[in-house]
Design a protein around this motif. Structure first.
Motif, PDB file in Angstrom:
ATOM      1  N   LEU A 126      10.741 -42.033 -21.716  1.00 38.00           N
ATOM      2  CA  LEU A 126       9.895 -41.098 -20.985  1.00 38.00           C
ATOM      3  C   LEU A 126      10.669 -39.812 -20.752  1.00 38.00           C
ATOM      4  CD1 LEU A 126       8.558 -43.502 -18.194  1.00 38.00           C
ATOM      5  CD2 LEU A 126       7.418 -42.896 -20.323  1.00 38.00           C
ATOM      6  N   THR A 127       9.949 -38.716 -20.741  1.00 37.55           N
ATOM      7  CA  THR A 127      10.585 -37.468 -20.346  1.00 37.55           C
ATOM      8  C   THR A 127      10.898 -37.550 -18.855  1.00 37.55           C
ATOM      9  OG1 THR A 127       8.516 -36.387 -19.726  1.00 37.55           O
ATOM     10  CG2 THR A 127       9.224 -36.181 -22.050  1.00 37.55           C
ATOM     11  N   THR A 128      11.687 -36.628 -18.385  1.00 35.79           N
ATOM     12  CA  THR A 128      11.990 -36.612 -16.954  1.00 35.79           C
ATOM     13  C   THR A 128      10.713 -36.464 -16.142  1.00 35.79           C
ATOM     14  OG1 THR A 128      14.187 -35.703 -17.354  1.00 35.79           O
ATOM     15  CG2 THR A 128      13.283 -35.403 -15.150  1.00 35.79           C
ATOM     16  N   ALA A 129       9.819 -35.592 -16.569  1.00 42.81           N
ATOM     17  CA  ALA A 129       8.561 -35.391 -15.836  1.00 42.81           C
ATOM     18  C   ALA A 129       7.733 -36.671 -15.813  1.00 42.81           C
ATOM     19  CB  ALA A 129       7.767 -34.255 -16.471  1.00 42.81           C
ATOM     20  N   GLU A 130       7.663 -37.369 -16.933  1.00 40.39           N
ATOM     21  CA  GLU A 130       6.895 -38.618 -16.993  1.00 40.39           C
ATOM     22  C   GLU A 130       7.531 -39.685 -16.108  1.00 40.39           C
ATOM     23  OE1 GLU A 130       5.253 -38.246 -21.590  1.00 40.39           O
ATOM     24  OE2 GLU A 130       7.211 -39.152 -21.213  1.00 40.39           O
ATOM     25  N   PHE A 131       8.853 -39.803 -16.179  1.00 35.31           N
ATOM     26  CA  PHE A 131       9.548 -40.792 -15.365  1.00 35.31           C
ATOM     27  C   PHE A 131       9.372 -40.487 -13.881  1.00 35.31           C
ATOM     28  CE2 PHE A 131      13.240 -42.658 -13.241  1.00 35.31           C
ATOM     29  CZ  PHE A 131      13.159 -43.961 -13.693  1.00 35.31           C
ATOM     30  N   CYS A 132       9.481 -39.225 -13.516  1.00 34.70           N
ATOM     31  CA  CYS A 132       9.305 -38.830 -12.115  1.00 34.70           C
ATOM     32  C   CYS A 132       7.894 -39.153 -11.629  1.00 34.70           C
ATOM     33  CB  CYS A 132       9.636 -37.355 -11.925  1.00 34.70           C
ATOM     34  SG  CYS A 132      11.402 -36.996 -12.111  1.00 34.70           S
ATOM     35  N   ALA A 133       6.907 -38.959 -12.481  1.00 34.63           N
ATOM     36  CA  ALA A 133       5.527 -39.304 -12.112  1.00 34.63           C
ATOM     37  C   ALA A 133       5.391 -40.804 -11.883  1.00 34.63           C
ATOM     38  CB  ALA A 133       4.563 -38.833 -13.198  1.00 34.63           C
ATOM     39  N   VAL A 134       6.031 -41.599 -12.717  1.00 33.75           N
ATOM     40  CA  VAL A 134       5.973 -43.056 -12.583  1.00 33.75           C
ATOM     41  C   VAL A 134       6.621 -43.501 -11.271  1.00 33.75           C
ATOM     42  CG1 VAL A 134       6.842 -45.246 -13.519  1.00 33.75           C
ATOM     43  CG2 VAL A 134       5.829 -43.555 -15.056  1.00 33.75           C
ATOM     44  N   ILE A 135       7.817 -43.002 -10.982  1.00 30.42           N
ATOM     45  CA  ILE A 135       8.497 -43.463  -9.764  1.00 30.42           C
ATOM     46  C   ILE A 135       7.832 -42.925  -8.506  1.00 30.42           C
ATOM     47  CG2 ILE A 135      10.701 -43.887 -10.925  1.00 30.42           C
ATOM     48  CD1 ILE A 135      11.797 -41.325  -9.640  1.00 30.42           C
ATOM     49  N   THR A 136       7.291 -41.721  -8.589  1.00 31.85           N
ATOM     50  CA  THR A 136       6.610 -41.156  -7.421  1.00 31.85           C
ATOM     51  C   THR A 136       5.348 -41.946  -7.099  1.00 31.85           C
ATOM     52  OG1 THR A 136       7.494 -38.970  -7.918  1.00 31.85           O
ATOM     53  CG2 THR A 136       5.589 -39.048  -6.461  1.00 31.85           C
ATOM     54  N   GLY A 137       4.708 -42.486  -8.120  1.00 31.47           N
ATOM     55  CA  GLY A 137       3.495 -43.277  -7.920  1.00 31.47           C
ATOM     56  C   GLY A 137       3.760 -44.734  -7.600  1.00 31.47           C
ATOM     57  N   SER A 138       5.018 -45.137  -7.547  1.00 33.13           N
ATOM     58  CA  SER A 138       5.358 -46.534  -7.316  1.00 33.13           C
ATOM     59  C   SER A 138       5.595 -46.808  -5.837  1.00 33.13           C
ATOM     60  CB  SER A 138       6.618 -46.904  -8.110  1.00 33.13           C
ATOM     61  OG  SER A 138       7.071 -48.179  -7.736  1.00 33.13           O
ATOM     62  N   GLU A 139       4.770 -47.675  -5.259  1.00 33.21           N
ATOM     63  CA  GLU A 139       4.962 -48.059  -3.864  1.00 33.21           C
ATOM     64  C   GLU A 139       6.218 -48.908  -3.705  1.00 33.21           C
ATOM     65  OE1 GLU A 139       1.558 -49.748  -1.932  1.00 33.21           O
ATOM     66  OE2 GLU A 139       0.201 -48.334  -2.906  1.00 33.21           O
ATOM     67  N   THR A 140       6.562 -49.642  -4.753  1.00 34.60           N
ATOM     68  CA  THR A 140       7.729 -50.512  -4.699  1.00 34.60           C
ATOM     69  C   THR A 140       9.006 -49.710  -4.487  1.00 34.60           C
ATOM     70  OG1 THR A 140       6.635 -52.022  -6.218  1.00 34.60           O
ATOM     71  CG2 THR A 140       8.984 -52.321  -5.927  1.00 34.60           C
ATOM     72  N   ILE A 141       9.134 -48.612  -5.184  1.00 33.01           N
ATOM     73  CA  ILE A 141      10.346 -47.802  -5.066  1.00 33.01           C
ATOM     74  C   ILE A 141      10.424 -47.136  -3.700  1.00 33.01           C
ATOM     75  CG2 ILE A 141      11.521 -45.746  -5.959  1.00 33.01           C
ATOM     76  CD1 ILE A 141      10.576 -46.568  -8.727  1.00 33.01           C
ATOM     77  N   GLY A 142       9.310 -46.689  -3.208  1.00 32.84           N
ATOM     78  CA  GLY A 142       9.282 -46.007  -1.920  1.00 32.84           C
ATOM     79  C   GLY A 142       9.411 -44.506  -2.090  1.00 32.84           C
ATOM     80  N   ALA A 143       8.764 -43.785  -1.217  1.00 33.09           N
ATOM     81  CA  ALA A 143       8.676 -42.331  -1.326  1.00 33.09           C
ATOM     82  C   ALA A 143      10.033 -41.635  -1.249  1.00 33.09           C
ATOM     83  CB  ALA A 143       7.748 -41.792  -0.239  1.00 33.09           C
ATOM     84  N   GLU A 144      10.880 -42.061  -0.332  1.00 29.25           N
ATOM     85  CA  GLU A 144      12.165 -41.376  -0.143  1.00 29.25           C
ATOM     86  C   GLU A 144      13.078 -41.539  -1.360  1.00 29.25           C
ATOM     87  OE1 GLU A 144      15.983 -41.293   2.882  1.00 29.25           O
ATOM     88  OE2 GLU A 144      14.140 -42.262   3.534  1.00 29.25           O
ATOM     89  N   LEU A 145      13.207 -42.759  -1.855  1.00 29.96           N
ATOM     90  CA  LEU A 145      14.057 -42.994  -3.024  1.00 29.96           C
ATOM     91  C   LEU A 145      13.478 -42.294  -4.248  1.00 29.96           C
ATOM     92  CD1 LEU A 145      16.453 -44.286  -4.446  1.00 29.96           C
ATOM     93  CD2 LEU A 145      15.098 -46.391  -4.658  1.00 29.96           C
ATOM     94  N   ALA A 146      12.168 -42.338  -4.412  1.00 32.25           N
ATOM     95  CA  ALA A 146      11.534 -41.681  -5.558  1.00 32.25           C
ATOM     96  C   ALA A 146      11.773 -40.180  -5.509  1.00 32.25           C
ATOM     97  CB  ALA A 146      10.037 -41.981  -5.575  1.00 32.25           C
ATOM     98  N   GLN A 147      11.611 -39.576  -4.349  1.00 33.87           N
ATOM     99  CA  GLN A 147      11.800 -38.127  -4.216  1.00 33.87           C
ATOM    100  C   GLN A 147      13.251 -37.724  -4.467  1.00 33.87           C
ATOM    101  OE1 GLN A 147       9.764 -35.554  -4.003  1.00 33.87           O
ATOM    102  NE2 GLN A 147      11.543 -34.239  -4.034  1.00 33.87           N
ATOM    103  N   THR A 148      14.176 -38.469  -3.909  1.00 26.43           N
ATOM    104  CA  THR A 148      15.594 -38.158  -4.080  1.00 26.43           C
ATOM    105  C   THR A 148      16.004 -38.300  -5.545  1.00 26.43           C
ATOM    106  OG1 THR A 148      16.021 -38.959  -1.845  1.00 26.43           O
ATOM    107  CG2 THR A 148      17.924 -38.743  -3.291  1.00 26.43           C
ATOM    108  N   THR A 149      15.535 -39.357  -6.185  1.00 28.38           N
ATOM    109  CA  THR A 149      15.845 -39.586  -7.600  1.00 28.38           C
ATOM    110  C   THR A 149      15.223 -38.509  -8.467  1.00 28.38           C
ATOM    111  OG1 THR A 149      15.996 -41.968  -7.218  1.00 28.38           O
ATOM    112  CG2 THR A 149      15.673 -41.242  -9.491  1.00 28.38           C
TER     113      THR A 149
END
Length: 95
Positions: free
Chosen positions: A23-46
């Motif tokens: 995945l491109t960085t943009a695609e990966f960021c969209a996936v993690i941002t949409g993941s409840e499992t990862i959590g908003a704070e970790l997704a945003q920081t990553t």
């Protein structure tokens, strides 16, 4: 820096059982941002870290301040492991 961000993406993808594939960085960021499992704070920081890596990778001029990519990636791995521990604890108390 590019290798560090790729390794971090792979690690997080594996840790949270995200869809495989390059995945491109943009695609990966969209996936993690949409993941409840990862959590908003970790997704945003990553996502912020990965985007900063991309900016530096594709920028024609060298950045003046060091990124400390390895140190920051290790901090994100530590946060990922903390999140996984939290999720495991919630899962075991829900049973």
């Amino acid at each position: 820096m590019s290798e560090v961000s790729q390794i971090l993406q792979h690690y997080i993808g594996t840790a949270f059982k995200l869809p495989n594939g390059e995945l491109t960085t943009a695609e990966f960021c969209a996936v993690i941002t949409g993941s409840e499992t990862i959590g908003a704070e970790l997704a945003q920081t990553t996502a912020s870290f990965l985007r900063e890596c991309d900016v530096r990778k594709f920028s024609p001029a060298n950045a003046t301040a060091p990124l400390n990519a390895m140190r920051r990636a290790l901090e994100l791995i530590s946060l990922t492991e903390q999140r996984r521990t939290e999720l495991a604890a919630k899962s075991s108390t829900a049973k």
